[in-house]
Design a protein around this motif. Sequence first.
Motif, PDB file in Angstrom:
ATOM      1  N   UNK A  46       0.804  -1.211   0.000  1.00  0.00           N
ATOM      2  CA  UNK A  46       0.000   0.000   0.000  1.00  0.00           C
ATOM      3  C   UNK A  46       0.845   1.272   0.000  1.00  0.00           C
ATOM      4  N   UNK A  47       2.048   1.216   0.597  1.00  0.00           N
ATOM      5  CA  UNK A  47       2.864   2.432   0.670  1.00  0.00           C
ATOM      6  C   UNK A  47       3.339   2.818  -0.727  1.00  0.00           C
ATOM      7  N   UNK A  48       3.476   4.099  -0.941  1.00  0.00           N
ATOM      8  CA  UNK A  48       3.873   4.608  -2.257  1.00  0.00           C
ATOM      9  C   UNK A  48       5.234   4.069  -2.684  1.00  0.00           C
ATOM     10  N   UNK A  49       6.188   4.013  -1.758  1.00  0.00           N
ATOM     11  CA  UNK A  49       7.531   3.556  -2.112  1.00  0.00           C
ATOM     12  C   UNK A  49       7.547   2.060  -2.432  1.00  0.00           C
ATOM     13  N   UNK A  50       6.838   1.253  -1.649  1.00  0.00           N
ATOM     14  CA  UNK A  50       6.791  -0.186  -1.906  1.00  0.00           C
ATOM     15  C   UNK A  50       6.077  -0.470  -3.221  1.00  0.00           C
ATOM     16  N   UNK A  51       4.991   0.252  -3.493  1.00  0.00           N
ATOM     17  CA  UNK A  51       4.257   0.076  -4.752  1.00  0.00           C
ATOM     18  C   UNK A  51       5.136   0.413  -5.950  1.00  0.00           C
ATOM     19  N   UNK A  52       5.837   1.532  -5.872  1.00  0.00           N
ATOM     20  CA  UNK A  52       6.702   1.959  -6.974  1.00  0.00           C
ATOM     21  C   UNK A  52       7.815   0.946  -7.216  1.00  0.00           C
ATOM     22  N   UNK A  53       8.404   0.433  -6.138  1.00  0.00           N
ATOM     23  CA  UNK A  53       9.488  -0.543  -6.279  1.00  0.00           C
ATOM     24  C   UNK A  53       8.992  -1.824  -6.939  1.00  0.00           C
ATOM     25  N   UNK A  54       7.815  -2.297  -6.542  1.00  0.00           N
ATOM     26  CA  UNK A  54       7.268  -3.521  -7.137  1.00  0.00           C
ATOM     27  C   UNK A  54       6.929  -3.315  -8.609  1.00  0.00           C
ATOM     28  N   UNK A  55       6.342  -2.174  -8.928  1.00  0.00           N
ATOM     29  CA  UNK A  55       5.948  -1.912 -10.316  1.00  0.00           C
ATOM     30  C   UNK A  55       7.150  -1.770 -11.253  1.00  0.00           C
ATOM     31  N   UNK A  56       8.317  -1.477 -10.697  1.00  0.00           N
ATOM     32  CA  UNK A  56       9.520  -1.340 -11.510  1.00  0.00           C
ATOM     33  C   UNK A  56      10.126  -2.695 -11.871  1.00  0.00           C
ATOM     34  N   UNK A  57       9.624  -3.766 -11.248  1.00  0.00           N
ATOM     35  CA  UNK A  57      10.177  -5.105 -11.466  1.00  0.00           C
ATOM     36  C   UNK A  57       9.416  -5.867 -12.547  1.00  0.00           C
ATOM     37  N   UNK A  58      10.071  -6.897 -13.051  1.00  0.00           N
ATOM     38  CA  UNK A  58       9.462  -7.783 -14.033  1.00  0.00           C
ATOM     39  C   UNK A  58       9.517  -9.212 -13.512  1.00  0.00           C
ATOM     40  N   UNK A  59       8.739 -10.076 -14.113  1.00  0.00           N
ATOM     41  CA  UNK A  59       8.729 -11.480 -13.739  1.00  0.00           C
ATOM     42  C   UNK A  59      10.146 -12.053 -13.799  1.00  0.00           C
TER      43      UNK A  59
END
Length: 135
Positions: A46-59
């Motif tokens: 839910x946190x903005x930083x955790x969300x951004x970090x996850x979205x920057x990753x790929x499978x």
Amino acid sequence: MIEALISDKLQGQPSEKVAKTGKPFVTAKVRVHAGESDVFVNVIAFSESACAALLALESGDSVSLAGSLTPKAWTDREGVARPALDLMARQVLTAYHVARKRKAVEPMRHDQGITQPANPASRRDDLDDGEPLDF
């Protein structure tokens, strides 16, 4: 709740969603090797930083996650109960973050007069006398 730190590879692409309240969140799945089998960890952030970090990753990218872990079970097609884990991630660390943090700290260390040897393998622990350990 169990506070946990997990590390392994991302399974599939993380996805961004929006709650009924309008607040964005991200879900992902991590396949974690546990003993002789693998366990899937369902991740929500839910946190903005955790969300951004996850979205920057790929499978397939390596990731480390810290947060609250809840054990669960699910039943496969053959009717066999399988373990699963749900993790509410508060912090996300990737290889990219480690490199970026090291790079950010390097000028600070240099300004403070702290230097590192050119070959990190040549660094010695102050308590290391160079003798092999006897067991």
